[in-house]
Design a protein around this motif. Structure first.
Motif, PDB file in Angstrom:
ATOM      1  N   GLU A 133     -16.569 -10.087   1.355  1.00  0.00           N
ATOM      2  CA  GLU A 133     -16.468 -11.537   1.213  1.00  0.00           C
ATOM      3  C   GLU A 133     -17.404 -12.207   2.221  1.00  0.00           C
ATOM      4  O   GLU A 133     -17.440 -11.818   3.389  1.00  0.00           O
ATOM      5  N   PRO A 134     -18.182 -13.203   1.789  1.00  0.00           N
ATOM      6  CA  PRO A 134     -19.055 -13.917   2.735  1.00  0.00           C
ATOM      7  C   PRO A 134     -18.251 -14.506   3.890  1.00  0.00           C
ATOM      8  O   PRO A 134     -17.166 -15.060   3.703  1.00  0.00           O
ATOM      9  N   GLY A 135     -18.787 -14.357   5.095  1.00  0.00           N
ATOM     10  CA  GLY A 135     -18.137 -14.884   6.282  1.00  0.00           C
ATOM     11  C   GLY A 135     -17.166 -13.929   6.939  1.00  0.00           C
ATOM     12  O   GLY A 135     -16.652 -14.221   8.024  1.00  0.00           O
ATOM     13  N   THR A 136     -16.905 -12.775   6.315  1.00  0.00           N
ATOM     14  CA  THR A 136     -15.990 -11.793   6.906  1.00  0.00           C
ATOM     15  C   THR A 136     -16.798 -10.649   7.509  1.00  0.00           C
ATOM     16  O   THR A 136     -17.942 -10.401   7.131  1.00  0.00           O
ATOM     17  N   ALA A 137     -16.191  -9.961   8.459  1.00  0.00           N
ATOM     18  CA  ALA A 137     -16.868  -8.872   9.164  1.00  0.00           C
ATOM     19  C   ALA A 137     -15.990  -7.643   9.193  1.00  0.00           C
ATOM     20  O   ALA A 137     -14.754  -7.740   9.212  1.00  0.00           O
ATOM     21  N   GLN A 138     -16.632  -6.489   9.189  1.00  0.00           N
ATOM     22  CA  GLN A 138     -15.933  -5.211   9.317  1.00  0.00           C
ATOM     23  C   GLN A 138     -16.470  -4.497  10.545  1.00  0.00           C
ATOM     24  O   GLN A 138     -17.688  -4.434  10.756  1.00  0.00           O
ATOM     25  N   ARG A 139     -15.555  -3.950  11.340  1.00  0.00           N
ATOM     26  CA  ARG A 139     -15.934  -3.312  12.601  1.00  0.00           C
ATOM     27  C   ARG A 139     -15.421  -1.875  12.611  1.00  0.00           C
ATOM     28  O   ARG A 139     -14.224  -1.632  12.402  1.00  0.00           O
ATOM     29  N   MET A 140     -16.323  -0.933  12.850  1.00  0.00           N
ATOM     30  CA  MET A 140     -15.971   0.486  12.969  1.00  0.00           C
ATOM     31  C   MET A 140     -16.921   1.141  13.964  1.00  0.00           C
ATOM     32  O   MET A 140     -17.931   0.559  14.353  1.00  0.00           O
TER      33      MET A 140
ATOM     34  N   VAL B 147     -26.376   0.050   2.536  1.00  0.00           N
ATOM     35  CA  VAL B 147     -25.746  -1.033   3.302  1.00  0.00           C
ATOM     36  C   VAL B 147     -25.627  -2.287   2.436  1.00  0.00           C
ATOM     37  O   VAL B 147     -24.593  -2.977   2.450  1.00  0.00           O
ATOM     38  N   LEU B 148     -26.656  -2.604   1.676  1.00  0.00           N
ATOM     39  CA  LEU B 148     -26.601  -3.768   0.795  1.00  0.00           C
ATOM     40  C   LEU B 148     -25.544  -3.582  -0.300  1.00  0.00           C
ATOM     41  O   LEU B 148     -24.877  -4.541  -0.705  1.00  0.00           O
ATOM     42  N   ARG B 149     -25.422  -2.352  -0.782  1.00  0.00           N
ATOM     43  CA  ARG B 149     -24.386  -2.071  -1.787  1.00  0.00           C
ATOM     44  C   ARG B 149     -23.002  -2.283  -1.192  1.00  0.00           C
ATOM     45  O   ARG B 149     -22.108  -2.837  -1.852  1.00  0.00           O
ATOM     46  N   HIS B 150     -22.826  -1.872   0.055  1.00  0.00           N
ATOM     47  CA  HIS B 150     -21.555  -2.112   0.735  1.00  0.00           C
ATOM     48  C   HIS B 150     -21.317  -3.612   0.902  1.00  0.00           C
ATOM     49  O   HIS B 150     -20.199  -4.113   0.661  1.00  0.00           O
ATOM     50  N   ALA B 151     -22.370  -4.360   1.307  1.00  0.00           N
ATOM     51  CA  ALA B 151     -22.210  -5.791   1.565  1.00  0.00           C
ATOM     52  C   ALA B 151     -21.888  -6.569   0.305  1.00  0.00           C
ATOM     53  O   ALA B 151     -21.288  -7.653   0.374  1.00  0.00           O
ATOM     54  N   ALA B 152     -22.279  -6.030  -0.852  1.00  0.00           N
ATOM     55  CA  ALA B 152     -22.006  -6.736  -2.100  1.00  0.00           C
ATOM     56  C   ALA B 152     -20.507  -6.874  -2.355  1.00  0.00           C
ATOM     57  O   ALA B 152     -20.078  -7.799  -3.063  1.00  0.00           O
ATOM     58  N   ASP B 153     -19.713  -5.983  -1.777  1.00  0.00           N
ATOM     59  CA  ASP B 153     -18.259  -6.039  -1.964  1.00  0.00           C
ATOM     60  C   ASP B 153     -17.533  -6.725  -0.824  1.00  0.00           C
ATOM     61  O   ASP B 153     -16.298  -6.710  -0.768  1.00  0.00           O
TER      62      ASP B 153
ATOM     63  N   GLU C 215     -17.640   6.440  12.053  1.00  0.00           N
ATOM     64  CA  GLU C 215     -16.864   5.995  10.898  1.00  0.00           C
ATOM     65  C   GLU C 215     -17.769   5.343   9.846  1.00  0.00           C
ATOM     66  O   GLU C 215     -17.592   5.554   8.649  1.00  0.00           O
ATOM     67  N   TRP C 216     -18.746   4.538  10.307  1.00  0.00           N
ATOM     68  CA  TRP C 216     -19.689   3.952   9.363  1.00  0.00           C
ATOM     69  C   TRP C 216     -20.502   5.027   8.658  1.00  0.00           C
ATOM     70  O   TRP C 216     -20.802   4.908   7.465  1.00  0.00           O
ATOM     71  N   LEU C 217     -20.880   6.077   9.388  1.00  0.00           N
ATOM     72  CA  LEU C 217     -21.657   7.158   8.774  1.00  0.00           C
ATOM     73  C   LEU C 217     -20.856   7.818   7.654  1.00  0.00           C
ATOM     74  O   LEU C 217     -21.397   8.053   6.553  1.00  0.00           O
ATOM     75  N   HIS C 218     -19.582   8.109   7.902  1.00  0.00           N
ATOM     76  CA  HIS C 218     -18.746   8.699   6.850  1.00  0.00           C
ATOM     77  C   HIS C 218     -18.606   7.742   5.663  1.00  0.00           C
ATOM     78  O   HIS C 218     -18.678   8.169   4.492  1.00  0.00           O
ATOM     79  N   HIS C 219     -18.463   6.452   5.960  1.00  0.00           N
ATOM     80  CA  HIS C 219     -18.294   5.467   4.893  1.00  0.00           C
ATOM     81  C   HIS C 219     -19.555   5.385   4.031  1.00  0.00           C
ATOM     82  O   HIS C 219     -19.480   5.435   2.789  1.00  0.00           O
ATOM     83  N   PHE C 220     -20.716   5.273   4.657  1.00  0.00           N
ATOM     84  CA  PHE C 220     -21.962   5.156   3.899  1.00  0.00           C
ATOM     85  C   PHE C 220     -22.288   6.458   3.154  1.00  0.00           C
ATOM     86  O   PHE C 220     -22.832   6.423   2.047  1.00  0.00           O
ATOM     87  N   THR C 221     -21.934   7.579   3.760  1.00  0.00           N
ATOM     88  CA  THR C 221     -22.181   8.861   3.089  1.00  0.00           C
ATOM     89  C   THR C 221     -21.348   8.968   1.812  1.00  0.00           C
ATOM     90  O   THR C 221     -21.846   9.371   0.759  1.00  0.00           O
ATOM     91  N   ARG C 222     -20.060   8.592   1.890  1.00  0.00           N
ATOM     92  CA  ARG C 222     -19.210   8.621   0.696  1.00  0.00           C
ATOM     93  C   ARG C 222     -19.718   7.631  -0.350  1.00  0.00           C
ATOM     94  O   ARG C 222     -19.709   7.917  -1.551  1.00  0.00           O
TER      95      ARG C 222
END
Length: 490
Positions: free
Chosen positions: A406-413, A398-404, A417-424
């Motif tokens: 932009e501060p102040g922006t949010a992603q909603r899934m 999750v921290l690796r994802h957050a590094a990319d 979908e998050w499981l597939h994203h983190f697995t990849r």
């Protein structure tokens, strides 16, 4: 005198008991007996080895020349006394530490004469508490404390710190804050976890801290294998010290969280079909060990890491504990002096920490002494967050994802979908295998993220969830101003 004119034995026993003892009940319905003018109370149904009320009553009847009575007469008298006591006022019983009147607290010295320490923001003194103010309950784990020394001028704190091998000044002030917290029955305190290299004296240091509150008979124990035995040990004493932990199961971790912040255990009462026995507990907890492996986030917020270092000069056990026993009255007196000083200080409560009461105590200690314990507590929690992240591959992903992001922006899934994203993201282009314990469904991922919320928030990663007409979602964002520690980590 005819047999009809003789007073029944049960009436003689009842009259004697009611004239020499005070009977009352607790909120759970247990009836206690308290000798007139003495603060120690015993449950009348107890058959424990620390002395039951039945034995106390038999000895009193014999020594006062009333007589020796058979078991049937005693049972009938105690049955009547118990029934009468159920109509009396409710009063709590306490082990070792109790709240008193006018904002005072009491410390049971475990003495036969009932003398205890009354602690108030204006000072402390030694007295026998009014039985209607404080009722002590004692068990085999209640050791005797020496009478604390007066006018120590803080020498006891210096003696204690010289005996313990704390690695830093920050560790020393956190240990002192924990000891002060142990003297306050209404303040949940985090569990000190004494760590350090092999031979650093972790067990010895744990015993020293424990015996300041529990007396020289206080000792460390192995962690029980099941929660029921752990709760029984916790309920019978004040400070529970567990030694040489090398592994923390999820059940043990959850039980420790309950011990620190308080919980209630309910089970069926013995020899009954419908009645229950309630055990409420919130106790100071102390742990020792080199490493317990992966720490769950909820327990990490309730721990207080205290690091020790190997001593330069070794001493024999006999010499060490002889010096400690000699210093204990001075140590206890200095601790009481400092407690009074700390309680007299008014400060604002930090609102950003889970253990807010302990954080407030640290702020009071800083205002009274200038130690810097609150900053040390924050740094300790930050180190524990690092431990949680290092032991959790999902948190790292999750921290690796957050590094990319932009501060102040949010992603909603959705959670799936998050499981597939983190697995990849974890497997990468080399398609490395997933580790054991990796979430297998969106629901499992959602539950894991809820546990990790405080840990990730400390690194500037915010997790929220909600529902729209399309279904449930998880939103992950990076705070606009990430903490310096997070910027370095990412």
């Amino acid at each position: 005198m005819s047999d009809d004119e003789k007073t029944p034995a049960r009436e003689i026993i009842t009259d004697y008991a009611q004239s020499h003892f005070r009977y009352f009940r607790t909120a759970d319905g247990t009836v206690y007996a308290q000798r007139n003018g003495h603060p120690v109370a015993r449950p009348i149904r107890s058959q424990g080895t620390t002395g039951s009320h039945r034995q106390e009553l038999m000895v009193g009847l014999f020594r006062d020349g009333v007589g020796v009575f058979n078991g049937t007469a005693l049972k009938e008298a105690l049955d009547l006394i118990e029934a009468l006591a159920l109509t009396e006022e409710v009063q709590a019983v306490h082990i070792r530490v109790a709240p008193g009147w006018d904002g005072a607290t009491w410390l049971d010295l475990g003495r036969a004469d009932g003398r205890s320490v009354r602690i108030h923001p204006t000072g402390w003194d030694i007295a026998v508490p009014d039985p209607r103010e404080v009722c002590w309950r004692r068990t085999q784990l209640t050791g005797e404390l020496p009478l604390p020394a007066r006018d120590t001028d803080g020498k006891g704190i210096d003696l204690l710190l010289r005996l313990c091998n704390f690695a830093t000044a920050q560790t020393e002030c956190l240990a002192i804050a924990w000891l002060i917290g142990c003297l306050e029955p209404s303040v949940p305190v985090p569990a000190p976890f004494l760590t350090g290299p092999q031979g650093a004296g972790k067990s010895t240091g744990g015993r020293m801290l424990t015996r300041i509150i529990e007396g020289m008979s206080g000792d460390l124990r192995r962690a029980p294998k099941d929660e029921e035995n752990l709760i029984a040990a916790v309920a019978a004493g004040w400070v529970t010290a567990l030694d040489n932990l090398s592994h923390m199961t999820p059940d043990l971790s959850d039980a420790m969280c309950c011990i620190v912040t308080g919980a209630e255990n309910v089970k069926r009462a013995l020899f009954t079909d419908g009645d229950v026995f309630r055990a409420r507990y919130r106790r100071p907890l102390l742990l020792t060990g080199i490493d317990v492996g992966v720490i769950r986030p909820d327990l990490a917020e309730r721990l207080l890491p205290l690091r020790l270092e190997r001593p330069r000069v070794r001493r024999t056990e006999a010499e060490l504990w002889a010096d400690y026993a000699e210093a204990l009255p001075v140590v206890l007196g200095s601790l009481l002096d400092l407690t009074v000083k700390v309680r007299a200080v008014e400060v604002e409560t930090p609102t950003d920490l889970r253990m807010a009461d302990f954080a407030h105590l640290c702020a009071q200690l800083d205002a009274a002494t200038g130690f810097g314990s609150l900053a040390a507590y924050r740094a300790a929690l930050d180190d524990l967050n690092d431990d949680v992240i290092e032991g959790d591959l999902l948190a790292q992903t999750v921290l690796r994802h957050a590094a990319d992001v932009e501060p102040g922006t949010a992603q909603r899934m959705t959670s799936t979908e998050w499981l597939h994203h983190f697995t990849r993201l974890y497997t990468g282009e080399e398609c490395r295998p997933l580790p054991k314990g990796w979430p297998t469904t969106g629901k499992v991922l959602s539950d894991r993220l809820k546990r990790l919320q405080p840990t990730l928030a400390a690194r500037g990663v915010l997790i929220d969830s909600g529902r729209t007409y399309e279904g449930r979602y998880i939103e992950i964002s990076r705070s606009p101003a990430a903490p310096p520690h997070q910027q370095q980590t990412l």
